[in-house]
Write a protein that holds these residues in place. Structure first.
Motif, mmCIF file in Angstrom:
data_model
loop_
_atom_site.group_PDB
_atom_site.id
_atom_site.type_symbol
_atom_site.label_atom_id
_atom_site.label_comp_id
_atom_site.label_asym_id
_atom_site.label_seq_id
_atom_site.Cartn_x
_atom_site.Cartn_y
_atom_site.Cartn_z
ATOM 1 N N ASN A 432 53.102 20.385 29.783
ATOM 2 C CA ASN A 432 52.361 21.404 30.509
ATOM 3 C C ASN A 432 53.492 21.837 31.962
ATOM 4 O O ASN A 432 53.675 22.733 32.066
ATOM 5 N N CYS A 433 53.782 20.421 32.670
ATOM 6 C CA CYS A 433 54.941 20.623 33.609
ATOM 7 C C CYS A 433 56.113 21.446 33.235
ATOM 8 O O CYS A 433 56.519 22.170 34.069
ATOM 9 N N ALA A 434 56.596 21.127 32.026
ATOM 10 C CA ALA A 434 57.677 21.872 31.595
ATOM 11 C C ALA A 434 57.656 23.352 31.288
ATOM 12 O O ALA A 434 58.664 24.141 31.479
ATOM 13 N N LYS A 435 56.421 23.831 31.119
ATOM 14 C CA LYS A 435 56.269 25.259 31.008
ATOM 15 C C LYS A 435 56.115 26.147 32.300
ATOM 16 O O LYS A 435 56.063 27.304 31.854
ATOM 17 N N ARG A 436 55.861 25.274 33.526
ATOM 18 C CA ARG A 436 55.738 25.991 34.698
ATOM 19 C C ARG A 436 56.938 26.408 35.479
ATOM 20 O O ARG A 436 57.846 25.706 35.242
ATOM 21 N N HIS A 437 56.813 27.419 36.215
ATOM 22 C CA HIS A 437 57.618 27.626 37.371
ATOM 23 C C HIS A 437 57.864 26.331 37.956
ATOM 24 O O HIS A 437 56.909 25.670 38.536
ATOM 25 N N PRO A 438 59.244 25.796 38.312
ATOM 26 C CA PRO A 438 59.409 24.765 39.076
ATOM 27 C C PRO A 438 59.166 24.775 40.475
ATOM 28 O O PRO A 438 58.891 23.734 41.271
ATOM 29 N N PHE A 439 58.872 26.052 41.003
ATOM 30 C CA PHE A 439 58.384 26.326 42.058
ATOM 31 C C PHE A 439 56.852 26.791 42.638
ATOM 32 O O PHE A 439 56.506 27.045 43.649
ATOM 33 N N SER A 440 56.142 26.331 41.611
ATOM 34 C CA SER A 440 54.848 26.875 41.572
ATOM 35 C C SER A 440 53.945 25.548 41.970
ATOM 36 O O SER A 440 52.720 25.672 42.165
ATOM 37 N N TYR A 441 54.700 24.300 42.144
ATOM 38 C CA TYR A 441 53.807 23.349 42.794
ATOM 39 C C TYR A 441 54.858 22.451 43.452
ATOM 40 O O TYR A 441 55.826 21.905 43.409
ATOM 41 N N VAL A 442 54.506 22.632 44.925
ATOM 42 C CA VAL A 442 55.404 21.860 45.997
ATOM 43 C C VAL A 442 54.437 21.177 47.109
ATOM 44 O O VAL A 442 54.705 21.404 48.275
ATOM 45 N N PRO A 443 53.794 20.065 46.697
ATOM 46 C CA PRO A 443 52.991 19.516 47.560
ATOM 47 C C PRO A 443 53.789 18.637 48.758
ATOM 48 O O PRO A 443 53.376 18.473 49.708
ATOM 49 N N PHE A 444 54.975 18.237 48.301
ATOM 50 C CA PHE A 444 55.797 17.627 49.343
ATOM 51 C C PHE A 444 57.127 18.421 49.886
ATOM 52 O O PHE A 444 58.196 18.261 50.086
ATOM 53 N N SER A 445 56.885 19.875 49.714
ATOM 54 C CA SER A 445 57.773 20.757 49.918
ATOM 55 C C SER A 445 58.900 20.488 48.852
ATOM 56 O O SER A 445 58.432 20.049 47.867
ATOM 57 N N ALA A 446 60.025 21.145 49.077
ATOM 58 C CA ALA A 446 61.323 21.023 47.839
ATOM 59 C C ALA A 446 62.566 21.403 48.372
ATOM 60 O O ALA A 446 62.465 21.705 49.513
ATOM 61 N N GLY A 447 63.498 20.965 47.774
ATOM 62 C CA GLY A 447 64.615 21.266 48.112
ATOM 63 C C GLY A 447 65.410 20.373 48.903
ATOM 64 O O GLY A 447 64.905 19.117 49.172
ATOM 65 N N PRO A 448 66.294 20.620 50.005
ATOM 66 C CA PRO A 448 66.985 19.636 50.605
ATOM 67 C C PRO A 448 66.236 18.949 51.891
ATOM 68 O O PRO A 448 66.240 17.781 52.222
ATOM 69 N N ARG A 449 64.929 19.756 52.209
ATOM 70 C CA ARG A 449 63.845 19.155 53.362
ATOM 71 C C ARG A 449 62.684 18.777 52.725
ATOM 72 O O ARG A 449 61.605 18.908 53.365
ATOM 73 N N ASN A 450 62.850 18.403 51.525
ATOM 74 C CA ASN A 450 61.676 17.951 50.762
ATOM 75 C C ASN A 450 61.134 16.326 51.663
ATOM 76 O O ASN A 450 61.849 15.864 52.325
ATOM 77 N N CYS A 451 59.987 16.026 51.317
ATOM 78 C CA CYS A 451 59.227 14.879 52.161
ATOM 79 C C CYS A 451 60.139 13.570 51.670
ATOM 80 O O CYS A 451 60.238 13.049 50.409
ATOM 81 N N ILE A 452 60.648 12.908 52.766
ATOM 82 C CA ILE A 452 61.415 11.784 52.437
ATOM 83 C C ILE A 452 60.353 10.482 51.906
ATOM 84 O O ILE A 452 60.972 9.660 51.248
ATOM 85 N N GLY A 453 59.226 10.560 52.332
ATOM 86 C CA GLY A 453 58.231 9.679 51.839
ATOM 87 C C GLY A 453 57.239 9.831 50.746
ATOM 88 O O GLY A 453 56.174 9.222 50.637
ATOM 89 N N GLN A 454 57.684 10.592 49.844
ATOM 90 C CA GLN A 454 56.631 11.148 48.776
ATOM 91 C C GLN A 454 56.272 9.964 47.947
ATOM 92 O O GLN A 454 55.395 9.775 47.295
ATOM 93 N N LYS A 455 57.448 9.233 47.460
ATOM 94 C CA LYS A 455 57.251 7.885 46.402
ATOM 95 C C LYS A 455 56.392 6.997 47.123
ATOM 96 O O LYS A 455 55.591 6.273 46.438
ATOM 97 N N PHE A 456 56.445 6.703 48.266
ATOM 98 C CA PHE A 456 55.860 6.009 49.259
ATOM 99 C C PHE A 456 54.288 6.404 49.212
ATOM 100 O O PHE A 456 53.337 5.535 48.990
#
Length: 508
Positions: A432-456
């Motif tokens: 299901n994730c592969a079918k969606r727009h890659p920027f339709s879900y950005v809970p940790f932002s995205a790109g260069p300024r994405n959240c540094i602590g998301q895996k934590f």
């Protein structure tokens, strides 16, 4: 007399209007103004713009923004005085804003947070931000996170024991419990210190964070305290200063305590010696190391980053956990599926859940992602364009424009999320994730300024939810329909979320 008063008021308004027009026209070219006119939005009043859309309580402001997104199909303009903001909730637009390696300056609204966080990673820009980001990235290396899993487990079990006395109650305010857990865990891991939850500093700090968020939202739609120079002429400045003093007092004590015990040669829970001989440090230790050896950060810089991470690292995570407990309480079948996965991964001995176990809990991770879709911990982010930006439909946004990304609305767009109000973890299967727009879900932002602590954050949420479900059945008190959401720095509800805990009896 009345005629004279009205004449003076009218004259002042004319002067303000002239000054505003001079400022506005000097900032925007005729071409830029024409481009901005193409973007719809609520009716604009002379001078003031349409910030009245945001007038009212934080709950009313929240509803107004959601209504505007629907009315203008995910792209609309708001203006307050000379500040123009375009609001976006469609993935094509958001992709162009967030993926850029040059559009890295945070939005003007973040300047309201700067008196507290100053030039920390959240609010800084340019080379200053790049240096800090590069400096801090090793603190979230997977080897460090693997070590942190033991602390997550220890604190999760303590939180579970504390919840046992709640089973006799009709319901539990989970916000208080989870806030304590998240702040303790952050201090134990990235900062290498412990605090008693009953301490005055601990309690005052949590209250001050809420107070500061309320102040920021209050200032956004009140021109007489929006700029700093007007704030400093008002009585509100004393409340701001006292709140920041409380916040900094807490983090300053953490830094001072760690400086007194810090030794670069000691390997402990927050320092890892790798097989290759490389030594990895958790966040605060890493910052101190840079200050002591390289001199590329000073005490003030450490204070900025600790302020940023104590706020972002505990408040956003605790909000996510609280909302997830509410959702799971309303979906008993999902609880059962998570439990089934836990037993299949961990086995019969559930006395300890290892880092490898946490990594293997794929269905639980889907549940976390679905929670963050419905209730992103940070529902709104912003950028100020440092150069013109062309969107996919050909619209050119001028330099200096404020771009507001409404993650909450993006995550509930029915074009990408059928039945968007429903809690359906299976949305996040790989297929299901592969079918969606890659920027339709950005809970940790995205790109260069994405959240540094998301895996934590994901690892910590897995730990506490696993331990809670192994010991308790969650029953609903509050529901998604009964809660009232508010505008704030993070996702907040008008009243604390309540859940009923019932002791889970394992079949022998």
């Amino acid at each position: 007399m009345i005629v004279i008063v009205f004449s003076i008021i009218f004259l002042l308004l004319l002067i303000f209007q002239l000054v505003w027009w001079l400022v506005f026209s000097s900032k925007w070219s005729t071409e830029a103004i024409n481009q901005l006119k193409q973007i719809p939005g609520p009716y604009e009043y002379p001078l003031f713009g349409n910030f009245f859309v945001l007038w009212g309580s934080r709950a009313e402001m929240w509803k107004s923004l959601r209504n505007c997104t629907k009315l203008y199909n995910g792209r609309y303009k708001l203006r307050m005085l000379h500040i123009v903001g375009i609001n976006f909730a469609k993935p094509d637009d958001i992709e162009e804003i967030l993926k850029s390696s040059t559009q890295l300056q945070k939005g003007f609204i973040y300047f309201l947070i700067k008196p507290w966080l100053q030039e920390g990673l959240l609010t800084s820009a340019g080379d200053y931000w790049r240096i800090r980001r590069k400096m801090l990235t090793p603190a979230f290396h997977f080897t460090i996170l693997k070590q942190f899993a033991n602390i997550f487990e220890e604190n999760s079990k303590l939180a579970v024991r504390n919840l046992s006395k709640e089973c006799d109650k009709l319901y539990t305010n989970v916000v208080e419990y989870i806030n304590d857990y998240a702040l303790h865990t952050l201090c134990d891991t990235t900062l290498g210190c412990k605090f008693e939850s009953t301490s005055a500093e601990f309690s005052n700090y949590k209250k001050a964070i809420h107070k500061f968020g309320q102040i920021v939202v209050y200032r956004i739609c009140r021109p007489w305290v929006f700029p700093d120079f007007l704030l400093n002429l008002s009585l509100l400045k004393f409340k701001v200063r006292q709140t920041i003093k409380t916040l900094r007092s807490f983090t300053s004590k953490i830094i001072t305590s760690r400086l007194q015990t810090w030794d670069p040669n000691i390997v402990d829970n927050t320092t890892i010696e790798t097989t290759s001989g490389r030594r990895l440090y958790s966040m605060l230790d890493l910052l101190i190391l840079h200050m002591k050896t390289n001199g590329d950060i000073d005490y003030k810089g450490i204070q900025e980053e600790v302020d940023t991470f104590v706020f972002e690292g505990h408040d956003t995570t605790s909000v996510a956990i609280v909302n997830m407990l509410m959702l799971l309480a309303n979906h008993t079948k999902v609880q059962d599926k998570i439990l089934e996965e836990l037993y299949s991964v961990v086995g019969e001995d559930i006395s300890k859940i290892s880092y490898t176990d946490l990594q293997s809990l794929k269905y639980l991770e889907m549940c976390i992602k679905e929670t963050l879709r419905l209730y992103p911990s940070v529902p709104f982010i912003a950028r100020t364009l440092t150069e013109p930006l062309e969107l996919k439909d050909g619209l050119v946004l001028p330099k200096g424009l404020l771009c507001n990304v409404h993650i909450y609305d993006l995550h509930r767009d029915p074009e990408y999320w059928p039945e968007p109000e429903k809690f359906i973890p299976e949305r996040f299967t790989d297929e299901n994730c592969a079918k969606r727009h890659p920027f339709s879900y950005v809970p940790f932002s995205a790109g260069p300024r994405n959240c540094i602590g998301q895996k934590f954050a994901i690892l910590q949420i897995k730990s506490i939810i696993s331990n809670i479900l192994l010991n308790y059945i969650l029953e609903p008190i509050d529901t998604p329909e009964s809660i009232t959401l508010l505008c704030d720095l993070v996702m907040r509800t008008e009243k604390p979320i309540r859940v009923k805990f019932r002791k889970r009896i394992r079949n022998s």
